[in-house]
Write an enzyme that holds these catalytic residues in place. Sequence first.
Site, PDB file in Angstrom:
ATOM      1  N   SER A  49      80.085  85.107  57.779  1.00  0.00           N
ATOM      2  CA  SER A  49      78.814  85.084  58.262  1.00  0.00           C
ATOM      3  C   SER A  49      78.046  84.428  59.341  1.00  0.00           C
ATOM      4  O   SER A  49      77.918  85.629  60.007  1.00  0.00           O
ATOM      5  CB  SER A  49      78.090  84.117  56.747  1.00  0.00           C
ATOM      6  N   ASP A 180      79.068  87.353  50.496  1.00  0.00           N
ATOM      7  CA  ASP A 180      79.844  86.343  51.369  1.00  0.00           C
ATOM      8  C   ASP A 180      80.752  85.855  51.866  1.00  0.00           C
ATOM      9  O   ASP A 180      81.823  85.738  50.754  1.00  0.00           O
ATOM     10  CB  ASP A 180      79.035  84.841  51.262  1.00  0.00           C
TER      11      ASP A 180
END
Length: 285
Positions: A49, A180
């Site tokens: 991320s 993610d």
Amino acid sequence: MGLRDLFKKRKTGLGLALGGGGVRGIAHVPMLQVLDEEGIRPDIISGTSMGAILGALYASGRSGESIREVIERNTISGEHGLKEVFEKKNAIVKWLKAVKVSWSGKGMLNADGFISDLMEEISVDTFEELQIPLVVTATDFNSGEEVIFRSGDLLPALRASMSIPGVFEPVEYQGRVLVDGGIVNNLPVNHLSACAAVIAMDVIPEPNPGDTDPPGMLEATLGMFDILLRKITRDSLEKHPPSLYWNPCLEEVGTLEFDRTHEVLKHAHERMEGFRKKLRSALPS
């Protein structure tokens, strides 16, 4: 000498793992500045991320100080006067357009512009062009499997790695729907197992049991995401303990509170010396 000891002797180099956590990931930057000041350069970086984005910037050859200048140039805090706000107007408008609301139903935000602007700062297009090898993690939404990027185009890897479900649009890439990487591996220390030493930077705060106010819908969703990330990170650290673990403890900052970027930088900056002492103790040579 047993095989285990022989394998340990073959380990070499320094690995750096940068965890995800939305705007809290900006706290990695002052710690990267400390690495530069101490003359410590990782041989490989793994990131998830925001950790993947900052890892890519750092791996492309930018210094911690340079990355900090980029961020500060594009953010406004309550400490800025009207003159400074107008001076930053063009940059701020650019970033507000970049992180735009998506009405597709797949996510609340479309991160294409945001990541594209950061890619301009990275100045390279592929993993192979980076000065430091980089590992980026994402998650296959349909299978739940971790997807690991080490080569090829950087843009889809970074976009996928930060696509928080329900917030950013998923990324469709090579026949897979990617979200993610934190869902399965928020602090990817396991990809640095061949390194003789590993520095792990985590930005997910511990829970605050004293907070009894009921959360709003988005706050509750992101709060549940933090609970998941904490558990995944604990399990990962138990299996792959790093040489140095660091968390700047950003309990009061929410994942998407990008208006508090300056506050995150200030908070992490105040903890630089603590990190420096721990670094010198863990890596005395």
